[in-house]
Design an enzyme around this catalytic site. Structure first.
Site, PDB file in Angstrom:
ATOM      1  N   TYR A 126       0.872  -1.186   0.000  1.00 15.49           N
ATOM      2  CA  TYR A 126       0.000   0.000   0.000  1.00 15.49           C
ATOM      3  C   TYR A 126       0.901   1.226   0.000  1.00 15.49           C
ATOM      4  O   TYR A 126       1.785   1.349   0.843  1.00 15.49           O
ATOM      5  CB  TYR A 126      -0.881  -0.016   1.259  1.00 15.49           C
ATOM      6  CG  TYR A 126      -1.794   1.177   1.405  1.00 15.49           C
ATOM      7  CD1 TYR A 126      -2.956   1.293   0.645  1.00 15.49           C
ATOM      8  CD2 TYR A 126      -1.500   2.192   2.328  1.00 15.49           C
ATOM      9  CE1 TYR A 126      -3.802   2.387   0.790  1.00 15.49           C
ATOM     10  CE2 TYR A 126      -2.341   3.283   2.483  1.00 15.49           C
ATOM     11  CZ  TYR A 126      -3.493   3.376   1.709  1.00 15.49           C
ATOM     12  OH  TYR A 126      -4.325   4.463   1.857  1.00 15.49           O
ATOM     13  N   ASP A 143       9.414   2.639  -0.804  1.00 14.59           N
ATOM     14  CA  ASP A 143       8.433   3.337   0.027  1.00 14.59           C
ATOM     15  C   ASP A 143       8.815   3.057   1.481  1.00 14.59           C
ATOM     16  O   ASP A 143       8.543   1.978   2.014  1.00 14.59           O
ATOM     17  CB  ASP A 143       7.029   2.812  -0.303  1.00 14.59           C
ATOM     18  CG  ASP A 143       5.955   3.367   0.626  1.00 14.59           C
ATOM     19  OD1 ASP A 143       6.312   3.958   1.666  1.00 14.59           O
ATOM     20  OD2 ASP A 143       4.770   3.180   0.309  1.00 14.59           O
ATOM     21  N   LYS A 172       4.885   9.828   7.807  1.00  7.61           N
ATOM     22  CA  LYS A 172       4.618  10.290   9.170  1.00  7.61           C
ATOM     23  C   LYS A 172       5.812  10.304  10.122  1.00  7.61           C
ATOM     24  O   LYS A 172       5.861  11.139  11.025  1.00  7.61           O
ATOM     25  CB  LYS A 172       3.500   9.449   9.758  1.00  7.61           C
ATOM     26  CG  LYS A 172       3.622   7.960   9.418  1.00  7.61           C
ATOM     27  CD  LYS A 172       2.262   7.315   9.184  1.00  7.61           C
ATOM     28  CE  LYS A 172       2.364   6.086   8.302  1.00  7.61           C
ATOM     29  NZ  LYS A 172       1.150   5.827   7.559  1.00  7.61           N
TER      30      LYS A 172
HETATM   31  N1  HOZ Z   1      -1.803   0.909   6.734  1.00  7.23           N
HETATM   32  C1  HOZ Z   1      -1.969   2.317   6.939  1.00  7.23           C
HETATM   33  C2  HOZ Z   1      -0.658   2.903   7.241  1.00  7.23           C
HETATM   34  N2  HOZ Z   1       0.304   2.583   6.276  1.00  7.23           N
HETATM   35  C3  HOZ Z   1      -2.994   2.530   7.985  1.00  7.23           C
HETATM   36  C4  HOZ Z   1      -3.316   3.971   8.251  1.00  7.23           C
HETATM   37  C5  HOZ Z   1      -4.513   4.505   7.562  1.00  7.23           C
HETATM   38  O1  HOZ Z   1      -4.749   4.181   6.387  1.00  7.23           O
HETATM   39  O2  HOZ Z   1      -5.241   5.238   8.216  1.00  7.23           O
END
Ligand code: HOZ
Length: 426
Positions: free
Chosen positions: A142, A237, A265
């Site tokens: 993702y 990433d 983040k």
């Molecule tokens: N898997 C996401 C962080 N890489 C979760 C956070 C989100 O989408 O709110």
């Protein structure tokens, strides 16, 4: 009725699904989301005042725990100078210099506001630089919610089993080719079938959006060699792995250099920040040096910068943090391995550094398909058992857990004991 239940009911009247990001909705694990009020160190406190040991840590950035003193103080001091200028500041230079000093193959770095933005911009740059349109990503990875990435994506897309995302034009998603994680041969085949058409291969070097899945021996090296041979931009990433798996992120820990790296983040210490950087030769195609356009009023925002700068400085100056994080997460791993082995349910624990996850499965979890075949219904029960016992795990088997250095041995013991009690009931 708990305060969280009351707030969730109210939230649904004015926020889609009551949440501002789908994975928070507890939709796949069932039940209502817990609304948080504050957090300190390793602990979250919900709207009812209940304490939880946090294994999400804002999906990664709270490496030193929540409300980390020096970060809070730095923000407090900076905020009086204004919350945004929309003009350059010296702090942005200091931040870029700090990142470069920690990640030696980054010559130039551009700040953005989220990991999504960072990955989207890196892919645009790769396309602009190579003059090619197609990209390869991996099933279950993702890279945020930009159109090009919502193809066989992990995280919430996998959790909610969304096959095709309405609103993503086929003309865009058609340029995203996918291969199973850890399958070098499948990538070689895609490259051979699309000669001189692949602009970039983008990957989470340690996958964290289908649980935690480490790269197999030689997989990233093979991709690196393939990219070099075929003139493909290799994008790491590192939104979750950057500055977490080592001061230099997954690149340092795994000994592989990417051409472009994206961050999120972590470099804002939890504030809305992202960045992408890499070799000068590629990065100088970004506007205003080149014509690959990318921009943002809030990019390099002073409050976000001071928060990230303070956290990264602590990480850079205290390498023992990484040893401690490693030891704590290894203790958790050993403890979980021991108690889960005493139960009757097959399981697999994957871990790299302070990223760890449990899948209830008898097979190795080395790709998205294997993660999908695990007993995720049981994971959902495990999640709720742990939640009831004051332990906050990600609300999906398709997410990794993140450990913070604020966690104590007692917290780890409590987590292991709760897991033992759960598995004995199965
Ligand atoms: N898997 C996401 C962080 N890489 C979760 C956070 C989100 O989408 O709110």
């Amino acid at each position: 009725m708990s305060q969280s239940d009351i707030l969730f009911k109210r939230a649904q009247e004015s926020i889609p699904g009551g949440v501002n990001s789908p994975v928070r909705a507890f939709k796949s694990v069932g039940g209502n989301p817990i609304f948080m009020k504050k957090a300190k160190g390793a602990y979250l406190y919900d709207a009812d005042g209940k304490q939880y040991i946090d294994y999400i840590n804002s999906w990664g950035p709270m490496i030193l725990g929540h409300a980390y003193g020096p970060v809070v103080e730095a923000i407090r001091e900076k905020v009086y100078d204004s919350t945004s200028f929309g003009a350059p500041t010296e702090l942005e230079i200091e931040m870029a210099e700090l990142i470069k000093s920690m990640v030696p193959n980054v010559d130039l770095v551009r700040m953005v506001n989220s990991g999504t933005e960072a990955c989207m911009s890196a892919v645009r740059l790769a396309r602009g630089y190579t003059g090619r349109n197609k990209i390869i990503k991996f099933e279950g990875c993702y890279h945020g919610h930009a159109d090009a990435f919502l193809v066989k994506a992990g995280s919430g897309v996998a959790t909610f089993n969304i096959q095709n995302v309405p609103g993503v034009p086929a003309t865009v998603s058609g340029d995203t080719l996918t291969a199973p994680f850890n399958d070098l041969k499948a990538v070689e085949a895609l490259v051979a079938e699309n000669p001189n058409e692949i602009a970039a291969i983008i990957i989470e070097p340690v996958a964290g959006n289908m649980g935690c899945i480490p790269p197999a021996e030689g997989f990233l090296k093979g991709l690196r060699e393939l990219c070099t041979k075929e003139g493909i931009i290799f994008i790491f990433d590192e939104v979750m792995t950057g500055f977490r798996l080592a001061a230099g992120g997954a690149q340092e820990r795994l000994g592989i250099d990417a051409d472009l790296v994206t961050y999120g983040k972590v470099i804002g210490a939890g504030m809305p920040v992202g960045a992408f950087g890499g070799k000068k030769e590629i990065m100088e195609h970004i506007a205003p040096l080149g014509s690959v356009y990318q921009a943002g009023t809030l990019s390099g925002n002073p409050i976000a910068m001071i928060a990230g700068f303070t956290l990264l400085t602590e990480l850079k100056n205290n390498p023992s943090i990484y040893t401690e994080l490693e030891e704590k997460t290894a203790d958790l791993h050993t403890g979980l391995q021991k108690v889960l082995s005493q139960g009757n349910v097959p399981f697999k624990i994957n871990r790299v550094g302070s990223m760890i996850s449990v899948h209830f499965s008898s097979e190795e979890i080395s790709d998205f398909a294997a993660a999908g075949r695990a007993n995720n219904e049981l994971f959902n029960k495990y999640f709720h058992y742990m939640l009831d016992n004051g332990i906050y795990l990600p609300p999906s088997a398709f997410e990794t857990w993140f450990v913070s250095n604020a966690i104590t041995n007692e917290d780890i013991d409590k987590t292991v004991k709760a897991t033992e009690a759960f598995i004995q009931q199965q």
